[in-house]
Design a protein around this motif. Sequence first.
Motif, PDB file in Angstrom:
ATOM      1  N   ALA A  89       0.839  -1.205   0.000  1.00  0.00           N
ATOM      2  CA  ALA A  89       0.000   0.000   0.000  1.00  0.00           C
ATOM      3  C   ALA A  89       0.870   1.250   0.000  1.00  0.00           C
ATOM      4  O   ALA A  89       1.878   1.296   0.696  1.00  0.00           O
ATOM      5  CB  ALA A  89      -0.907   0.000   1.228  1.00  0.00           C
ATOM      6  N   PRO A  90       0.492   2.269  -0.774  1.00  0.00           N
ATOM      7  CA  PRO A  90       1.239   3.528  -0.745  1.00  0.00           C
ATOM      8  C   PRO A  90       1.085   4.191   0.632  1.00  0.00           C
ATOM      9  O   PRO A  90       0.158   3.885   1.385  1.00  0.00           O
ATOM     10  CB  PRO A  90       0.592   4.363  -1.849  1.00  0.00           C
ATOM     11  CG  PRO A  90      -0.730   3.732  -2.110  1.00  0.00           C
ATOM     12  CD  PRO A  90      -0.618   2.298  -1.704  1.00  0.00           C
ATOM     13  N   TYR A  91       1.998   5.100   0.905  1.00  0.00           N
ATOM     14  CA  TYR A  91       2.032   5.733   2.229  1.00  0.00           C
ATOM     15  C   TYR A  91       0.679   6.345   2.614  1.00  0.00           C
ATOM     16  O   TYR A  91       0.216   6.163   3.738  1.00  0.00           O
ATOM     17  CB  TYR A  91       3.134   6.795   2.286  1.00  0.00           C
ATOM     18  CG  TYR A  91       3.081   7.600   3.564  1.00  0.00           C
ATOM     19  CD1 TYR A  91       3.426   7.017   4.776  1.00  0.00           C
ATOM     20  CD2 TYR A  91       2.650   8.922   3.569  1.00  0.00           C
ATOM     21  CE1 TYR A  91       3.355   7.728   5.958  1.00  0.00           C
ATOM     22  CE2 TYR A  91       2.580   9.635   4.741  1.00  0.00           C
ATOM     23  CZ  TYR A  91       2.927   9.040   5.933  1.00  0.00           C
ATOM     24  OH  TYR A  91       2.848   9.750   7.105  1.00  0.00           O
ATOM     25  N   GLU A  92       0.060   7.070   1.719  1.00  0.00           N
ATOM     26  CA  GLU A  92      -1.207   7.738   2.053  1.00  0.00           C
ATOM     27  C   GLU A  92      -2.281   6.733   2.463  1.00  0.00           C
ATOM     28  O   GLU A  92      -3.037   6.989   3.402  1.00  0.00           O
ATOM     29  CB  GLU A  92      -1.687   8.612   0.892  1.00  0.00           C
ATOM     30  CG  GLU A  92      -0.846   9.856   0.683  1.00  0.00           C
ATOM     31  CD  GLU A  92      -0.764  10.754   1.920  1.00  0.00           C
ATOM     32  OE1 GLU A  92      -1.793  10.906   2.631  1.00  0.00           O
ATOM     33  OE2 GLU A  92       0.319  11.288   2.183  1.00  0.00           O
ATOM     34  N   GLU A  93      -2.351   5.601   1.783  1.00  0.00           N
ATOM     35  CA  GLU A  93      -3.317   4.561   2.136  1.00  0.00           C
ATOM     36  C   GLU A  93      -2.953   3.934   3.483  1.00  0.00           C
ATOM     37  O   GLU A  93      -3.815   3.688   4.321  1.00  0.00           O
ATOM     38  CB  GLU A  93      -3.365   3.492   1.036  1.00  0.00           C
ATOM     39  CG  GLU A  93      -4.272   2.325   1.337  1.00  0.00           C
ATOM     40  CD  GLU A  93      -5.751   2.704   1.424  1.00  0.00           C
ATOM     41  OE1 GLU A  93      -6.514   1.902   1.982  1.00  0.00           O
ATOM     42  OE2 GLU A  93      -6.134   3.796   0.969  1.00  0.00           O
ATOM     43  N   HIS A  94      -1.680   3.679   3.674  1.00  0.00           N
ATOM     44  CA  HIS A  94      -1.188   3.121   4.935  1.00  0.00           C
ATOM     45  C   HIS A  94      -1.566   4.056   6.085  1.00  0.00           C
ATOM     46  O   HIS A  94      -2.098   3.622   7.106  1.00  0.00           O
ATOM     47  CB  HIS A  94       0.331   2.960   4.851  1.00  0.00           C
ATOM     48  CG  HIS A  94       0.895   1.981   5.808  1.00  0.00           C
ATOM     49  ND1 HIS A  94       1.543   0.842   5.405  1.00  0.00           N
ATOM     50  CD2 HIS A  94       0.920   1.959   7.163  1.00  0.00           C
ATOM     51  CE1 HIS A  94       1.935   0.166   6.470  1.00  0.00           C
ATOM     52  NE2 HIS A  94       1.577   0.834   7.541  1.00  0.00           N
ATOM     53  N   LYS A  95      -1.296   5.336   5.892  1.00  0.00           N
ATOM     54  CA  LYS A  95      -1.600   6.349   6.914  1.00  0.00           C
ATOM     55  C   LYS A  95      -3.102   6.384   7.206  1.00  0.00           C
ATOM     56  O   LYS A  95      -3.513   6.379   8.372  1.00  0.00           O
ATOM     57  CB  LYS A  95      -1.119   7.716   6.432  1.00  0.00           C
ATOM     58  CG  LYS A  95      -1.416   8.836   7.386  1.00  0.00           C
ATOM     59  CD  LYS A  95      -0.911  10.152   6.822  1.00  0.00           C
ATOM     60  CE  LYS A  95      -1.289  11.306   7.716  1.00  0.00           C
ATOM     61  NZ  LYS A  95      -0.820  12.585   7.170  1.00  0.00           N
ATOM     62  N   ARG A  96      -3.916   6.415   6.156  1.00  0.00           N
ATOM     63  CA  ARG A  96      -5.361   6.485   6.337  1.00  0.00           C
ATOM     64  C   ARG A  96      -5.876   5.303   7.150  1.00  0.00           C
ATOM     65  O   ARG A  96      -6.633   5.467   8.107  1.00  0.00           O
ATOM     66  CB  ARG A  96      -6.051   6.536   4.971  1.00  0.00           C
ATOM     67  CG  ARG A  96      -7.560   6.779   5.061  1.00  0.00           C
ATOM     68  CD  ARG A  96      -8.245   6.645   3.708  1.00  0.00           C
ATOM     69  NE  ARG A  96      -8.182   5.292   3.167  1.00  0.00           N
ATOM     70  CZ  ARG A  96      -8.872   4.253   3.648  1.00  0.00           C
ATOM     71  NH1 ARG A  96      -9.661   4.391   4.679  1.00  0.00           N
ATOM     72  NH2 ARG A  96      -8.761   3.058   3.085  1.00  0.00           N
ATOM     73  N   GLN A  97      -5.428   4.105   6.798  1.00  0.00           N
ATOM     74  CA  GLN A  97      -5.920   2.919   7.495  1.00  0.00           C
ATOM     75  C   GLN A  97      -5.406   2.847   8.937  1.00  0.00           C
ATOM     76  O   GLN A  97      -6.134   2.431   9.839  1.00  0.00           O
ATOM     77  CB  GLN A  97      -5.557   1.658   6.714  1.00  0.00           C
ATOM     78  CG  GLN A  97      -6.393   1.524   5.461  1.00  0.00           C
ATOM     79  CD  GLN A  97      -6.372   0.135   4.893  1.00  0.00           C
ATOM     80  OE1 GLN A  97      -6.169  -0.836   5.617  1.00  0.00           O
ATOM     81  NE2 GLN A  97      -6.594   0.031   3.600  1.00  0.00           N
ATOM     82  N   LEU A  98      -4.146   3.236   9.146  1.00  0.00           N
ATOM     83  CA  LEU A  98      -3.607   3.236  10.514  1.00  0.00           C
ATOM     84  C   LEU A  98      -4.366   4.212  11.406  1.00  0.00           C
ATOM     85  O   LEU A  98      -4.695   3.895  12.559  1.00  0.00           O
ATOM     86  CB  LEU A  98      -2.131   3.609  10.512  1.00  0.00           C
ATOM     87  CG  LEU A  98      -1.138   2.496  10.268  1.00  0.00           C
ATOM     88  CD1 LEU A  98       0.276   3.061  10.221  1.00  0.00           C
ATOM     89  CD2 LEU A  98      -1.233   1.440  11.335  1.00  0.00           C
TER      90      LEU A  98
END
Length: 172
Positions: free
Chosen positions: A17-26
């Motif tokens: 997952a790209p960083y933005e997706e990773h950040k959103r889900q976290l």
Amino acid sequence: MAKRRDELSIELMKAKAPYEEHKRQLLEQARDLMREAVSPAESRHIQRLTLQELITEAYASGADWNEFGALLRRIRRLGYADITHRVHVACLFVQAVPRFPERARRAFALLAEAERMLKRRRKNHPLRREGMQGIAHAREVAAAAGLTPRKETAVKPLSSGRARTVRSGLSE
């Protein structure tokens, strides 16, 4: 809680997952976990763990200073979960210095502070050994990019008769 966090992290890594997706889900998971928290201390701990994972992912994805710096400020404001968290954040900051050379002084100061805290532990303590290895690696990464901490070079008297320490500049 830990199992759910680990499962999400593994799922995101496998999906690349790209960083933005990773950040959103976290952040979404952190909000859910904080709703379930039974105390303010538990809620802060969840935030600290989330920030630690976010800053690691920000570093790995090559995030710009606006993102990376904001995470550092939030971590500093919230506090560190423990000494390993402090060392981890300091090492990431120093390793990111080639991207933000104007922040080198602050990065090396944070690393030196973490190192001082580690040196208060007994020499054979595993956390001290691991932390010192991480610090040495972070310095090597920065040095490979031509960045080293400032060194005290001389003491010059001020016009008032007092002495002041003169520091050399960053070597680049």
